[in-house]
Design a protein around this motif. Structure first.
Motif, short mmCIF file in Angstrom:
data_model
loop_
_atom_site.label_atom_id
_atom_site.label_comp_id
_atom_site.label_asym_id
_atom_site.label_seq_id
_atom_site.Cartn_x
_atom_site.Cartn_y
_atom_site.Cartn_z
N SER A 95 8.15 44.46 53.72
CA SER A 95 6.66 44.95 54.42
C SER A 95 5.84 44.53 54.07
O SER A 95 4.73 44.87 53.17
CB SER A 95 7.24 46.85 54.54
N GLU B 242 1.90 45.17 55.29
CA GLU B 242 0.56 46.31 56.45
C GLU B 242 -0.30 44.53 56.70
O GLU B 242 -0.93 43.66 55.70
CB GLU B 242 -0.17 46.82 55.97
N MET C 160 4.67 49.23 57.55
CA MET C 160 4.50 50.58 57.93
C MET C 160 3.82 51.32 58.75
O MET C 160 3.02 51.05 58.84
CB MET C 160 4.30 51.49 56.40
N GLN D 252 10.12 50.33 59.27
CA GLN D 252 9.58 50.90 58.02
C GLN D 252 9.37 52.01 58.51
O GLN D 252 7.88 51.57 59.47
CB GLN D 252 9.06 49.97 57.51
N LYS E 81 13.24 52.80 50.47
CA LYS E 81 12.66 51.58 49.61
C LYS E 81 11.59 53.03 48.29
O LYS E 81 10.72 53.43 49.27
CB LYS E 81 11.39 50.85 50.16
N ASN F 26 12.49 44.87 43.61
CA ASN F 26 11.65 44.50 44.61
C ASN F 26 10.51 44.14 43.88
O ASN F 26 9.90 45.07 42.57
CB ASN F 26 11.36 45.23 45.58
N GLY G 227 7.48 40.67 42.41
CA GLY G 227 7.32 39.82 41.26
C GLY G 227 8.34 38.78 41.30
O GLY G 227 8.53 38.05 40.17
N GLY H 264 7.85 39.84 48.60
CA GLY H 264 6.50 40.64 49.93
C GLY H 264 4.85 38.69 49.66
O GLY H 264 5.24 37.80 50.43
N ARG H 265 4.46 39.04 48.25
CA ARG H 265 3.16 37.73 48.25
C ARG H 265 3.77 36.40 48.37
O ARG H 265 2.95 35.80 49.06
CB ARG H 265 2.69 39.00 46.61
#
Ligand SMILES: Cc1cc2nc3c(=O)[nH]c(=O)nc-3n(C[C@H](O)[C@H](O)[C@H](O)COP(=O)(O)O)c2cc1C
Length: 275
Positions: A4, A6, A29, A57, A126, A188, A190, A211-212
């Motif tokens: 997720s 945002e 979210m 989410q 999560k 989750n 890194g 994510g990133r």
């Protein structure tokens, strides 16, 4: 799995990541209250655009409100259940007793999970490693992993007081996996190399969420799966720099929000997106 994100993980971005190897995606979210209040922005977040597999989410700490929302909710193609956010570090969210403030509330979490299940939907949770170092030291997150029965857990291996630049504590995973009693644990935070995925799998996790790294390169999923031999035969992976055009084409075909497009195009191709 695509995390997720945002202001980033809209339908277009989720579909782009799905095309390039993410097996499950998550909406950004949204508070259950905001759905009940017919908040336009929140309803847009769950508007189905195509059949990309997605979990919605939600932030919730109230069974009655969650029940009202679930009674109204109509599943759509691609919908794969709900994800309860017990990881948001925002002070506002924590003040309301939601997000990472819920990690220590295993009984409450369990009720919310049962409620979602009772409506016939898949549900994942999560979590972070608690609100702060104190909660982490006391391993309160293990009570959640040991006392709640979702379809799977996602563990972001940091507590809510840690900055996004601080490293995750991967040493917690073996204990998390054991506490979860056979319920899959997805790691989750890194994760962006095959070596890291390999070492997490050796600790017993069932999958990884990114994510990133996906913001910088939405094809990172196939890239890692190819390198690890999970794609047989290996799939073609475009250069991150070429994914801007693919996003634009998708945007034109399924429709999106210009603000999301602007943010995505600014970040794609950068090695590691900075939040
Ligand atoms: C821009 C941005 C927005 C995020 N929004 C959410 C969110 O809506 N819900 C959530 O659970 N986590 C959110 N996160 C956290 C990510 O889902 C993820 O847990 C975190 O970035 C660690 O994974 P990574 O190192 O692969 O990025 C956000 C992170 C970033 C960078």
């Amino acid at each position: 799995m695509l995390a997720s994100l945002e202001r980033y993980s809209d339908s277009v971005f989720r579909t782009l990541c799905y095309r390039h190897g993410a097996e499950l995606t998550f909406t950004e979210m949204a508070h259950v209250n905001s759905f009940l209040n017919n908040n336009k922005g929140s309803l847009q977040k769950i508007e189905p655009k195509d059949s990309t597999p997605v979990q919605i989410q939600i932030l919730s700490s109230n069974e009655a409100k969650l029940d009202r929302f679930l009674t109204r909710f109509r599943p759509f193609k691609g919908f794969r259940g709900f994800n309860l956010n017990l990881s948001c570090p925002s002070k506002d969210v924590i003040r309301q007793g939601k997000g990472a403030a819920m990690v220590k509330r295993a009984t409450k979490t369990s009720k919310l999970v049962k409620l979602i299940r009772g409506h016939g939907y898949t549900v994942s949770v999560k979590i972070r490693l608690g609100l702060n170092q104190h909660e982490k030291n006391n391993k309160l997150y293990l009570n959640n992993l040991g006392g709640v029965d979702p379809d799977f857990f996602v563990v972001h291996a940091k507590h809510a007081g840690q900055a996004s630049s601080e490293p995750e504590d991967d040493s917690v995973y073996p204990e998390c996996v054991e506490a979860a009693r056979g319920i899959p644990v997805i790691a989750n935070g890194g994760i962006e190399t095959p070596e890291k995925v390999q070492s997490l799998m050796e600790m017993g996790v069932s999958g990884v969420m990114m994510g990133r790294p996906a913001m910088g390169n939405p094809a990172i999923f196939d890239l890692l799966k190819n390198e690890m031999g999970f794609n047989d035969p290996p799939r073609q992976v475009p250069r991150a720099a070429d994914l801007g055009q693919e996003y634009k084409d998708l945007f034109d075909s399924i429709g999106g929000d210009e603000k999301y497009k602007f943010r995505f195009l600014k970040i794609v191709g950068r090695r590691r997106a900075i939040y």
